[in-house]
Design a protein around this motif. Structure first.
Motif, mmCIF file in Angstrom:
data_model
loop_
_atom_site.group_PDB
_atom_site.id
_atom_site.type_symbol
_atom_site.label_atom_id
_atom_site.label_comp_id
_atom_site.label_asym_id
_atom_site.label_seq_id
_atom_site.Cartn_x
_atom_site.Cartn_y
_atom_site.Cartn_z
ATOM 1 N N PHE A 3 46.694 -2.013 54.374
ATOM 2 C CA PHE A 3 47.877 -1.872 53.366
ATOM 3 C C PHE A 3 47.483 -2.961 52.257
ATOM 4 N N GLY A 4 47.920 -2.320 50.898
ATOM 5 C CA GLY A 4 47.708 -3.146 49.869
ATOM 6 C C GLY A 4 46.436 -3.168 49.341
ATOM 7 N N ASN A 5 45.289 -2.254 49.783
ATOM 8 C CA ASN A 5 44.031 -2.014 49.392
ATOM 9 C C ASN A 5 43.479 -3.210 49.603
ATOM 10 N N LYS A 6 43.633 -3.900 50.402
ATOM 11 C CA LYS A 6 42.827 -5.138 50.854
ATOM 12 C C LYS A 6 41.460 -5.267 51.751
ATOM 13 N N ASP A 7 41.497 -4.024 52.317
ATOM 14 C CA ASP A 7 40.286 -3.808 52.967
ATOM 15 C C ASP A 7 39.765 -2.227 53.142
ATOM 16 N N ALA A 8 38.620 -2.076 52.828
ATOM 17 C CA ALA A 8 38.200 -0.688 52.789
ATOM 18 C C ALA A 8 36.938 -0.713 54.057
ATOM 19 N N TRP A 9 36.935 0.247 54.847
ATOM 20 C CA TRP A 9 35.915 0.421 55.954
ATOM 21 C C TRP A 9 35.375 1.738 55.680
ATOM 22 N N ALA A 10 33.949 1.851 56.360
ATOM 23 C CA ALA A 10 33.517 3.004 56.826
ATOM 24 C C ALA A 10 32.486 2.871 57.972
ATOM 25 N N ILE A 11 32.613 3.548 58.827
ATOM 26 C CA ILE A 11 31.828 3.294 60.093
ATOM 27 C C ILE A 11 31.160 4.896 60.283
ATOM 28 N N GLY A 12 29.797 4.962 60.206
ATOM 29 C CA GLY A 12 29.197 6.174 60.670
ATOM 30 C C GLY A 12 28.283 6.159 61.925
ATOM 31 N N VAL A 13 28.173 7.349 62.598
ATOM 32 C CA VAL A 13 27.423 7.291 63.785
ATOM 33 C C VAL A 13 26.568 8.536 63.891
ATOM 34 N N THR A 14 25.173 8.221 64.355
ATOM 35 C CA THR A 14 24.335 9.153 64.673
ATOM 36 C C THR A 14 23.724 9.206 65.842
ATOM 37 N N LYS A 15 23.161 10.058 66.467
ATOM 38 C CA LYS A 15 22.385 9.960 67.856
ATOM 39 C C LYS A 15 21.663 8.480 68.028
ATOM 40 N N ASP A 16 21.054 8.169 66.863
ATOM 41 C CA ASP A 16 20.295 6.875 66.841
ATOM 42 C C ASP A 16 20.687 5.592 66.229
ATOM 43 N N HIS A 17 21.841 5.952 65.348
ATOM 44 C CA HIS A 17 22.188 4.448 64.630
ATOM 45 C C HIS A 17 23.849 4.789 64.466
#
Length: 791
Positions: A546-560
């Protein structure tokens, strides 16, 4: 005299001597005991710097010792070049003397007496080690005698190589630089094993006069000392002529180099529990350097929007090893550059939505294509909104996750059970989520709670590991699958024992969750990734607080697993700081430098096939077109589809009819897919093939299905009307959805007629403060109402 009689004679002689000289024996014993214990068990007690190394053994960074000295923990070995230079300069007979050299001492004593002052030392390297350990002691002949005794004792206790390592680790190199390793970094920017002959010679002669390292006239003396040593090496054929001549051409260092700062926040993090130690980590130095460069590239862009901080964490799914750790950007102290944003708790935004999706699949309470309402919603005074501020009417659960729609997520959380989901989060040990379900409410799924990049990446890595292990084993689970990331090179993760019992979520639920995450629209420039053979399959999720205070991105593959956080460490929000625009581009740039991995294998043993309605995604009935899908093998708690039903039409199929106005044998019975009015209102705008049910024929009594529903406001709403710049109170906009929009409807405020609408059912009113009843009646006599409070 034979040997037996000779030994007996010796024993008698010794026994006789002991009886005649008991005091001498006791004195000798005391001297031997004192000699044995004269040397402290720990020779050097000064604090060490905290030294952090990569998996390859290279220096990532260090934290200065508590006494303000750059003193690294003792080295494991002494490089050949430095050892050769040191022995030729300080102690050529090091390997042959017992800790002191009588010839050298005699020469030094004679020279000093002749000069009337100390002009030459006769100490061996072993004695110098003792002197370094006894720092602060006055230089005198008495102290020399003490050093000699302790040196011989050290020779008995330690090997020659150990003594060399002690010297190399504690020799002074000017200022607060102590030891060969630090000196090598500070004066040449190199590891000790990378030193040239000239550089090794410089560091070999420097402890003899540490002040010579500083620029100016002193360096002329240092240069002469170095060159004399190089000539000695050449004369003794320890280096060839070419090497000697090239070594003479090398210049002396003019200013100290900074120590590497490849992972400063990791150094800070590990120093809390590993202070003063040398730690070999799991960090891949090349990857760390590359990720540093990626973060710095995006930092230059982000700071144009006054966004100054970002963090990245890369985990190996198979070993749970941390391969890259970027705690922050290289910003300024004013912008909190020292805050480790990998460990900092921040509002999670939507990055926990996949956990709810997996939980409901695992519980048998969700099907991937099951339609979820996406309509204006108010629950106990809480009104969630989609990021787009728009509505789809109804959307498949899988698509709702892929599009990160807030309203479906909140409605699913309410359906699943807030307390149940909150209790399940305890299993993941997400730092920051410490309060009760009541404290967070339904905002829990939208960022109402805080956690950190470390624990969120750990959670997704553990889910990926569960799926990998299930496919690699005989369809079994490890009972200790959920573990913390590994940072120490020598530590191996222990997954426990294999069992047919699932650890937490089953493999099928995890697989379907990752499949849904794979469908998330990628950031600008990567939208059509699936059409390129070189593209990597990544399941990923963004989040924006809320309020554009935090931006996240989490990605997953078989290895990482790769996790990204972007924002301002001080909590200041900025426009356009979103998971998709700010964090996702960094995520995919990091994945681009990681090896390509195959997508997860399907865990067939955890799936079962069922029939569902093609349009609604619910369990199939006789009234719908059926498709077969695979779902987790659970006892299913869902109801059969209610959106498909048999409707009776007249022969022209223009009107609905029922037994109140016609003999049903004369009707046409059809199976139709139909949504409730409010869902239908939004759904049909984006689904042009959706067929609205025909109206009832005028002479037929209608069923109990309500033909209209309030879009806004909802029952029980508490509303504050804003004032414009002129001080005039703004209107309250009332909106209604009708299954037959062309029907005329009549609006009443507190039983007072206000207006009538047709086709577009929307009006504006300005109610006074207090409780009001808004009633709508259509021309067919249908009636709905809501009660609201104007504050």
């Amino acid at each position: 005299m034979n040997l037996k009689h000779k030994n007996l004679h010796i024993k008698e002689a010794v026994s006789s001597w002991v009886k005649r000289h008991p005091k001498k024996l006791i004195a000798a014993a005391i001297v031997l005991i004192a000699y044995y214990f004269c040397l402290p068990e720990q020779l050097f007690k000064a604090p060490h710097a905290t030294v952090i190394e990569s998996e390859q053994g290279n220096l990532l960074g260090a934290m200065i010792a508590e006494d303000g000295q750059w003193r690294f923990p003792q080295v494991d070995s002494v490089p050949h070049k430095f050892k050769t230079c040191l022995l030729q300069f300080e102690d050529a007979h090091f390997y042959s003397h017992p800790g002191f050299n009588p010839a050298s001492m005699a020469k030094a004593l004679g020279a000093n007496i002749a000069a009337g002052k100390t002009v030459r030392g006769g100490s061996t390297l072993t004695q110098q080690v003792i002197r370094l350990a006894r720092k602060g002691k006055t230089r005198s002949y008495v102290e020399k005698a003490v050093e000699l005794v302790l040196a011989t004792r050290l020779e008995f206790r330690s090997s020659k190589e150990e003594i060399l390592r002690m010297y190399a680790s504690h020799a002074p190199y000017g200022g607060n630089v102590v030891g060969l390793e630090v000196a090598s970094w500070r004066y040449f920017g190199l590891r000790p094993f990378q030193l040239s002959w000239s550089e090794a010679a410089t560091l070999a002669v420097l402890p003899n006069a540490p002040s010579l390292i500083y620029p100016g006239k002193n360096q002329e003396r240092l240069l002469k000392k170095r060159n004399r040593l190089l000539k000695k090496l050449h004369d003794k054929e320890l280096i060839d002529t070419t090497t000697y001549e090239l070594a003479l051409l090398e210049t002396l260092p003019q200013k100290p180099y900074p120590l590497p700062k490849i992972a400063p926040h990791l150094v800070q993090y590990l120093s809390r529990t590993k202070k003063g130690q040398r730690i070999k980590t799991t960090i891949d130095e090349d990857l760390q350097q590359t990720v540093n460069a990626i973060v710095e590239k995006y930092h230059r862009r982000l700071r144009q929007n006054q966004v100054h901080n970002a963090a990245v964490l890369v985990l190996d799914v198979h070993t749970r090893a941390v391969q890259a750790y970027v705690g922050n950007t290289m910003t300024t102290k004013e912008h909190q550059k020292d805050v480790d944003m990998v460990q900092a708790n921040r509002s999670t935004g939507s990055v926990m939505k996949p956990l709810l999706y997996a939980a409901m699949l695992d519980a048998g309470e969700l099907l991937p294509d099951m339609l979820v309402p996406d309509i204006p919603t108010q629950i106990a005074g809480y009104t969630p909104e989609n990021f787009s501020e728009d509505y789809s009417g109804a959307v498949p659960a899988r698509e709702a996750l892929a599009r990160s729609l807030n309203i479906p997520a909140v409605r699913l959380l309410q359906q699943y059970g807030l307390e149940k989901f909150r209790d399940q989060l305890n299993y993941f040990e997400l730092g920051g989520i410490t309060k009760s379900a009541d404290h967070y409410g339904l905002t829990l799924i939208l960022g109402g709670a805080e956690s950190n990049l470390w624990d969120l990446c750990k959670t997704y890595a553990n889910l990926a590991g569960t799926l990998n292990h299930f496919n690699e084993s005989s369809s079994e689970y490890y009972d200790k699958e959920f573990v913390s990331p590994m940072l120490l090179k020598d530590e191996a993760v222990a997954f426990g024992n294999l069992s047919s019992e699932q650890t937490f979520f089953d493999a099928a639920s995890i697989y379907l969750t990752f499949e849904a995450m794979k469908e998330v629209n990628r950031p600008d420039g990567s939208e059509s990734w699936e059409f390129y053979e070189s593209s990597k399959e990544v399941g990923w999720k963004t989040g924006t607080s809320f309020g554009n205070k935090d931006a996240w991105a989490i990605g997953v593959t078989k290895d990482h697993v790769v996790g990204i956080w972007v924002g301002n460490a001080d909590g200041e929000g900025r426009p356009d700081v979103t998971g998709v625009s700010s964090a996702a581009p960094i995520l995919f740039d990091v994945f681009d430098v990681l090896p390509t991995a195959a997508w997860f294998a399907t865990p067939y043993d955890e799936f079962v096939e069922i029939d569902v309605c093609e349009k609604s995604g619910y369990l199939a009935t006789e009234q719908c077109a059926v498709k077969t899908i695979s779902i987790p093998d659970k006892k299913n708690y869902l109801q059969a589809c209610s959106y498909h039903s048999i409707v009776h039409l007249d022969t022209q199929r223009q009107f609905r009819v029922n037994s109140s106005c016609i003999d049903l044998s004369e009707t046409v019975a059809e199976s139709r897919f139909s949504l409730p009015p409010l869902m239908e209102f939004y759904y049909k705008r984006t689904h042009p093939t959706y067929q609205v049910l025909p109206p009832f024929r005028a002479d037929c009594q209608q069923t109990n299905t309500p033909p209209m529903e309030f879009i806004y406001p909802k029952m029980g709403s508490r509303i504050t009307l804003a004032k414009n710049f002129d001080g005039k109170t703004g209107e309250l906009i009332l909106k209604l959805a009708h299954s037959k929009p062309e029907t005329t409807v009549f609006w009443y405020l507190d039983d007072t007629f206000v207006s009538q609408t047709k086709n577009f059912h929307e009006i504006g009113v300005v109610p006074a403060t207090g409780v009001h009843k808004i009633t709508v009646i259509d021309s067919l006599g249908n009636e709905v109402f809501v009660t609201i409070t104007i504050e």
